[in-house]
Design a protein around this motif. Structure first.
Motif, PDB file in Angstrom:
ATOM      1  N   ALA A  84       0.869  -1.177   0.000  1.00  0.00           N
ATOM      2  CA  ALA A  84       0.000   0.000   0.000  1.00  0.00           C
ATOM      3  C   ALA A  84       0.902   1.222   0.000  1.00  0.00           C
ATOM      4  O   ALA A  84       1.729   1.383   0.902  1.00  0.00           O
ATOM      5  N   LEU A  85       0.768   2.056  -1.015  1.00  0.00           N
ATOM      6  CA  LEU A  85       1.562   3.283  -1.113  1.00  0.00           C
ATOM      7  C   LEU A  85       0.743   4.426  -0.522  1.00  0.00           C
ATOM      8  O   LEU A  85      -0.360   4.717  -0.986  1.00  0.00           O
ATOM      9  N   ILE A  86       1.291   5.080   0.500  1.00  0.00           N
ATOM     10  CA  ILE A  86       0.512   6.057   1.269  1.00  0.00           C
ATOM     11  C   ILE A  86       1.222   7.404   1.302  1.00  0.00           C
ATOM     12  O   ILE A  86       2.430   7.490   1.562  1.00  0.00           O
ATOM     13  N   ASP A  87       0.465   8.446   1.034  1.00  0.00           N
ATOM     14  CA  ASP A  87       0.895   9.831   1.214  1.00  0.00           C
ATOM     15  C   ASP A  87       0.694  10.157   2.688  1.00  0.00           C
ATOM     16  O   ASP A  87      -0.437  10.342   3.143  1.00  0.00           O
ATOM     17  N   VAL A  88       1.771  10.187   3.454  1.00  0.00           N
ATOM     18  CA  VAL A  88       1.646  10.355   4.906  1.00  0.00           C
ATOM     19  C   VAL A  88       1.444  11.803   5.308  1.00  0.00           C
ATOM     20  O   VAL A  88       1.101  12.087   6.469  1.00  0.00           O
ATOM     21  N   ASP A  89       1.645  12.741   4.393  1.00  0.00           N
ATOM     22  CA  ASP A  89       1.333  14.139   4.703  1.00  0.00           C
ATOM     23  C   ASP A  89      -0.170  14.346   4.822  1.00  0.00           C
ATOM     24  O   ASP A  89      -0.641  15.120   5.659  1.00  0.00           O
ATOM     25  N   ASN A  90      -0.926  13.643   3.981  1.00  0.00           N
ATOM     26  CA  ASN A  90      -2.370  13.851   3.918  1.00  0.00           C
ATOM     27  C   ASN A  90      -3.188  12.633   4.340  1.00  0.00           C
ATOM     28  O   ASN A  90      -4.411  12.698   4.392  1.00  0.00           O
ATOM     29  N   GLY A  91      -2.512  11.514   4.621  1.00  0.00           N
ATOM     30  CA  GLY A  91      -3.227  10.312   5.006  1.00  0.00           C
ATOM     31  C   GLY A  91      -4.075   9.760   3.884  1.00  0.00           C
ATOM     32  O   GLY A  91      -5.244   9.427   4.065  1.00  0.00           O
ATOM     33  N   VAL A  92      -3.473   9.641   2.696  1.00  0.00           N
ATOM     34  CA  VAL A  92      -4.194   9.190   1.502  1.00  0.00           C
ATOM     35  C   VAL A  92      -3.521   7.952   0.928  1.00  0.00           C
ATOM     36  O   VAL A  92      -2.289   7.917   0.773  1.00  0.00           O
ATOM     37  N   LEU A  93      -4.324   6.940   0.632  1.00  0.00           N
ATOM     38  CA  LEU A  93      -3.821   5.752  -0.062  1.00  0.00           C
ATOM     39  C   LEU A  93      -3.723   6.067  -1.550  1.00  0.00           C
ATOM     40  O   LEU A  93      -4.724   6.386  -2.196  1.00  0.00           O
ATOM     41  N   LEU A  94      -2.525   5.959  -2.087  1.00  0.00           N
ATOM     42  CA  LEU A  94      -2.296   6.312  -3.489  1.00  0.00           C
ATOM     43  C   LEU A  94      -2.448   5.129  -4.432  1.00  0.00           C
ATOM     44  O   LEU A  94      -2.932   5.284  -5.557  1.00  0.00           O
ATOM     45  N   ALA A  95      -2.031   3.956  -3.999  1.00  0.00           N
ATOM     46  CA  ALA A  95      -2.081   2.784  -4.880  1.00  0.00           C
ATOM     47  C   ALA A  95      -1.828   1.529  -4.058  1.00  0.00           C
ATOM     48  O   ALA A  95      -1.224   1.580  -2.978  1.00  0.00           O
TER      49      ALA A  95
END
Length: 465
Positions: free
Chosen positions: A17-28
């Protein structure tokens, strides 16, 4: 934007799971079969390439991993009495994500020591005696371990009065020792945290690199926990919340896999009842149990056998039970078999749903119902009446339609004859993107980001009537 790829190297599939940790968003997300026969890093690189292709221009800043490949974490418990310190040690081991392969009690006489060695543990958890209590058995077992053929790390979590003596004895024999606080400092008081953290560190530092999963030094550097330990951390975060984000409260997660079914629960005990019903070994209110005979592939035949024994198939005629047995045998012989490769895909999916429903029902009963221990002592069950969310995890849930999902999960609220206290008003959800393990990997450094991902990606089905 800071991105972290959270990789779970499982015994069958490697998932990311690739996660944008700045915004708490799952990217892919991506998954591939675990490359256990070559080098697991091949599969890790494969899933990282897959999510990279899905997110062009996005740089992966960090990779974190958990692993259950190669048998996961095999733990043996050596304790004083089965219903006291040995049971406490077993519960702590499960909470640390271990597969408890052996429990020894009393003094390790030669036959008991041989049985311990035959279980081939990765780690031994040595416990015994409350603080200030009995030391004789603990000291004797340390001497027996020192003279044995075992050369695996020993976590020392017994009576602190002799911790230094035991450490010296085992160290002199060339064994790696990790002393920590007593898992059972007083009768009725279980202190799992320090031992759980120590077991996690041992797994990362001493075990994962020795399993021969990868020839690359990179793999041990990536691994931060055994997968079940990461999942339990994610479940705890889901229950508690983080920062300004509220948790869901009491929660149960059932992870139905190919070989085992794991149940995780975080519940809030009634303070008054806890005082009235203090037990020799208190209930762990943040707990995991693992059922090694309940799985969708390797142990599918055991699911049918256990369901027949529990009378869960009484309303099914003998011919249908025989057909289910045949299907279970086929799955255990061909563990990579999927609906899309079967002759009748819809029937295959229906049968998978039936196996999952049975495994879930049996696993929840074992997790939550009172039980008679081998010593004849009745252990207290877990009160799950106030659970607000039940989460299904595992491939069988992620790939099912809503009708099958409700069929598989409904026993979590309707198994009134199972002997356990069933949730009264729980919603159902699916970990469709497999984010619980990822949340566990992020929880320490990025708790709010991990919580946002959980709130967004767990697919709620609502209440089951």
């Amino acid at each position: 934007m800071v991105t972290i790829a959270c990789v779970d190297v499982g015994s069958t599939f490697t998932k990311v799971a690739l996660i944008d940790v700045d915004n708490g968003v799952l990217l892919a997300t991506a998954s591939q079969p675990t490359t256990i026969d070559t080098d697991v890093m091949n599969g890790v690189r494969g899933v990282l390439a897959d999510v990279g292709a899905q997110t062009p221009g996005v740089v992966i800043d960090e990779v974190r991993a958990c692993s259950s490949a190669g048998g996961g974490l095999r733990l043996a418990v050596v304790g004083y009495e089965r219903i006291v310190t040995a049971e406490a040690g077993r519960r702590v081991g499960l909470s640390a994500g271990a597969k408890v392969v052996h429990v020894a009690t009393g003094v390790l006489e030669p036959p008991a020591l041989a049985a311990l060695e035959d279980s081939k543990p990765d780690i031994v958890l040595l416990c015994g005696g409350t603080d200030g209590g009995n030391v004789d058995v603990l000291l004797a077992n340390a001497e027996m371990l020192a003279g044995s053929g075992l050369r695996v790390p020993v976590v020392i979590a017994g009576n602190v009065d002799v911790r230094d003596r035991i450490t010296a004895t085992l160290t002199a024999a060339g064994m790696t020792t990790l002393p920590t606080t007593n898992v059972l400092p007083r009768i009725g008081i279980l202190d799992p945290g320090p031992a759980r953290a120590t077991i996690r560190d041992v797994f990362i530092t001493h075990v994962i690199g020795g399993k021969g999963l990868s020839s690359e030094a990179e793999f041990p550097r990536l691994v931060r926990a055994a997968t079940p330990d990461a999942v339990l951390t994610g479940v705890e975060l889901l229950a508690d919340g983080a920062g300004s984000l509220d948790g869901v409260g009491d929660v149960v997660v059932i992870d139905v896999g190919g070989a085992t079914t794991d149940v995780y629960s975080v519940v809030t005990p009634d303070p008054e009842e806890s005082v009235l019903r203090r037990e020799v070994v208190e209930v762990m209110w943040r707990a995991r149990t693992v059922e090694g005979d309940l799985g969708m592939r390797w142990s599918a035949t055991s699911v049918v056998d256990a369901a027949v024994d529990a009378q869960l198939l009484n309303d099914v005629d003998a011919g249908e039970v025989s057909r289910l047995r045949a299907g279970a045998h086929l799955r255990s012989e061909h563990v990579d078999l999927l609906a899309d490769t079967s002759d009748d895909a819809e029937q295959f999916r229906d049968d998978d749903a039936q196996f999952a429903r049975l495994a879930l029902t049996l696993a929840l009963r074992r997790h939550a119902a009172p039980n008679d221990s081998v010593d004849g002592v009745r252990t207290r069950g877990r009160d799950l009446r106030d659970v607000s969310l039940v989460v299904g995890s595992g491939g069988v849930f992620r790939h099912a339609d809503r009708l099958r999902l409700e069929r598989m999960l409904s026993p979590a609220r309707t198994d009134f004859v199972g002997g356990w206290l069933v949730p009264q008003h729980a919603s159902l959800a699916i970990d469709k993107a497999y984010v619980l393990a990822a949340a566990g990997l992020l929880a320490e450094d990025y708790p709010e980001a991990a919580m946002r991902v959980l709130r967004t990606e767990l697919v709620e089905l609502g209440e089951v009537s």
